[in-house]
Motif scaffolding. Sequence first.
Motif, mmCIF file in Angstrom:
data_model
loop_
_atom_site.group_PDB
_atom_site.id
_atom_site.type_symbol
_atom_site.label_atom_id
_atom_site.label_comp_id
_atom_site.label_asym_id
_atom_site.label_seq_id
_atom_site.Cartn_x
_atom_site.Cartn_y
_atom_site.Cartn_z
ATOM 1 N N PHE A 110 0.831 -1.203 0.000
ATOM 2 C CA PHE A 110 0.000 0.000 0.000
ATOM 3 C C PHE A 110 0.866 1.254 0.000
ATOM 4 N N HIS A 111 1.894 1.283 0.836
ATOM 5 C CA HIS A 111 2.781 2.448 0.839
ATOM 6 C C HIS A 111 3.440 2.637 -0.527
ATOM 7 N N ALA A 112 3.841 1.552 -1.161
ATOM 8 C CA ALA A 112 4.447 1.651 -2.487
ATOM 9 C C ALA A 112 3.455 2.220 -3.501
ATOM 10 N N ALA A 113 2.213 1.772 -3.440
ATOM 11 C CA ALA A 113 1.199 2.212 -4.396
ATOM 12 C C ALA A 113 0.841 3.686 -4.225
ATOM 13 N N GLN A 114 0.927 4.178 -2.998
ATOM 14 C CA GLN A 114 0.514 5.554 -2.712
ATOM 15 C C GLN A 114 1.663 6.555 -2.713
ATOM 16 N N ALA A 115 2.894 6.096 -2.883
ATOM 17 C CA ALA A 115 4.042 6.998 -2.874
ATOM 18 C C ALA A 115 3.883 8.057 -3.956
ATOM 19 N N GLU A 116 4.149 9.292 -3.571
ATOM 20 C CA GLU A 116 3.908 10.415 -4.474
ATOM 21 C C GLU A 116 4.938 11.504 -4.212
ATOM 22 N N ARG A 117 5.524 12.027 -5.289
ATOM 23 C CA ARG A 117 6.506 13.094 -5.135
ATOM 24 C C ARG A 117 5.852 14.306 -4.479
ATOM 25 N N GLY A 118 6.588 14.924 -3.551
ATOM 26 C CA GLY A 118 6.074 16.090 -2.864
ATOM 27 C C GLY A 118 5.137 15.780 -1.716
ATOM 28 N N ARG A 119 5.044 14.500 -1.337
ATOM 29 C CA ARG A 119 4.173 14.096 -0.232
ATOM 30 C C ARG A 119 4.896 13.100 0.674
ATOM 31 N N PHE A 120 4.454 13.016 1.924
ATOM 32 C CA PHE A 120 4.773 11.873 2.771
ATOM 33 C C PHE A 120 3.462 11.259 3.222
ATOM 34 N N LEU A 121 3.453 9.961 3.477
ATOM 35 C CA LEU A 121 2.236 9.264 3.869
ATOM 36 C C LEU A 121 2.131 9.210 5.384
ATOM 37 N N SER A 122 0.939 9.494 5.893
ATOM 38 C CA SER A 122 0.687 9.564 7.332
ATOM 39 C C SER A 122 -0.278 8.460 7.742
ATOM 40 N N GLY A 123 0.274 7.384 8.313
ATOM 41 C CA GLY A 123 -0.548 6.278 8.781
ATOM 42 C C GLY A 123 -0.729 6.310 10.285
ATOM 43 N N GLY A 124 -1.503 5.382 10.789
ATOM 44 C CA GLY A 124 -1.734 5.261 12.227
ATOM 45 C C GLY A 124 -1.595 3.818 12.652
ATOM 46 N N TYR A 125 -2.320 3.443 13.705
ATOM 47 C CA TYR A 125 -2.248 2.057 14.167
ATOM 48 C C TYR A 125 -3.515 1.696 14.912
ATOM 49 N N CYS A 126 -3.727 0.396 15.029
ATOM 50 C CA CYS A 126 -4.786 -0.134 15.883
ATOM 51 C C CYS A 126 -4.126 -0.536 17.195
ATOM 52 N N LYS A 127 -4.415 0.203 18.250
ATOM 53 C CA LYS A 127 -3.746 -0.001 19.538
ATOM 54 C C LYS A 127 -4.377 -1.159 20.291
ATOM 55 N N LEU A 128 -3.542 -2.121 20.685
ATOM 56 C CA LEU A 128 -4.016 -3.316 21.376
ATOM 57 C C LEU A 128 -3.715 -3.240 22.867
ATOM 58 N N PRO A 129 -4.586 -3.784 23.700
ATOM 59 C CA PRO A 129 -4.262 -3.925 25.123
ATOM 60 C C PRO A 129 -3.256 -5.054 25.314
ATOM 61 N N MET A 130 -2.685 -5.145 26.501
ATOM 62 C CA MET A 130 -1.663 -6.160 26.762
ATOM 63 C C MET A 130 -2.217 -7.572 26.582
ATOM 64 N N GLU A 131 -3.442 -7.810 27.020
ATOM 65 C CA GLU A 131 -4.052 -9.136 26.880
ATOM 66 C C GLU A 131 -4.042 -9.599 25.425
ATOM 67 N N THR A 132 -4.446 -8.708 24.537
ATOM 68 C CA THR A 132 -4.501 -9.049 23.112
ATOM 69 C C THR A 132 -3.099 -9.175 22.529
ATOM 70 N N SER A 133 -2.206 -8.295 22.951
ATOM 71 C CA SER A 133 -0.825 -8.328 22.455
ATOM 72 C C SER A 133 -0.169 -9.670 22.741
ATOM 73 N N LYS A 134 -0.360 -10.162 23.970
ATOM 74 C CA LYS A 134 0.234 -11.442 24.347
ATOM 75 C C LYS A 134 -0.434 -12.614 23.642
ATOM 76 N N ALA A 135 -1.703 -12.475 23.315
ATOM 77 C CA ALA A 135 -2.449 -13.583 22.698
ATOM 78 C C ALA A 135 -2.003 -13.872 21.275
ATOM 79 N N ILE A 136 -1.415 -12.892 20.591
ATOM 80 C CA ILE A 136 -1.021 -13.082 19.199
ATOM 81 C C ILE A 136 0.181 -14.021 19.121
ATOM 82 N N ALA A 137 -0.009 -15.139 18.450
ATOM 83 C CA ALA A 137 1.074 -16.091 18.195
ATOM 84 C C ALA A 137 1.566 -15.914 16.763
#
Length: 279
Positions: A110-137
């Motif tokens: 996605f970042h490659a597809a949206q790369a554009e001269r004269g711009r930077f891309l501004s993304g975010g994140y889905c913030k997980l609690p500790m319980e969920t973070s530890k559950a991810i294998a």
Amino acid sequence: MENAKEKLHITVIMATYNMPDWLEKVLCGYEQQTYPDFDVIVADDGSGPETQAVIDRFQERGQLKLTHLWHEDEGYRRQTILNKAIVEAQGAYILFTDGDCIPRADFVAFHAAQAERGRFLSGGYCKLPMETSKAIALGDIESQACFAPNWLKSNGLTGRSQLRKLSASPGWGKLLDAITPTGATFNNCNTSAWKADLLAVNGYDERMRYGGPDREIGERLENMGVRGKQVRHRAVVVHLDHARGYKTKESLEKNLAIRAHTRKAKVVRTAYGIEQEKT
């Protein structure tokens, strides 16, 4: 890729410090990427041998073009190691992230597809609690189950705004990015820019500690005429939980003062970046 036809090689710069369990999950996420033409630099602010062991395992697996860039632990010097990584980057385009942010399989594409001269891309994140973070294998990353809203909800994640980023279709995500009141800022966990632009502003200001150094380099890019482009609902990472012992009142106040000067004086090139000016 907008405004360009050539194949784009991307360097992913991933900041880390003593979170080997999280780093293992994140590197596994980069092994799942659909976009083939990228390499990864782990910009390590002085982690111990446990982090080195994780990186050694992934280098031995050979699925990633992976470089470990490390310096001694002399306190918080994240901006210094990030500047070294910018200089070392092979790609003309750089994607910044953190060693606690697992990317969805389409993240680099996605970042490659949206790369554009004269711009930077501004993304975010889905913030997980500790319980969920530890559950991810690792298997949940390989199957991409950990990006499914139902899986996350069943493992402790709540909050519509977090889940919205994961459930949006491409068209709906584009609309949400267009109408969100959140500014298109430079966010270290999920942002990308042209290496030439980053060099032109002299990289990160190395005086800064935790609390806004990424925003400040983005403000200098804006002063140079490189504008942010909002992609927070389409470029998806999940953010693993952790403590922030390096966050202090003094560092936040100092950083706010530097940022205020950057905005007021329309600073483009910091004197405290990749090339340190002699006084």
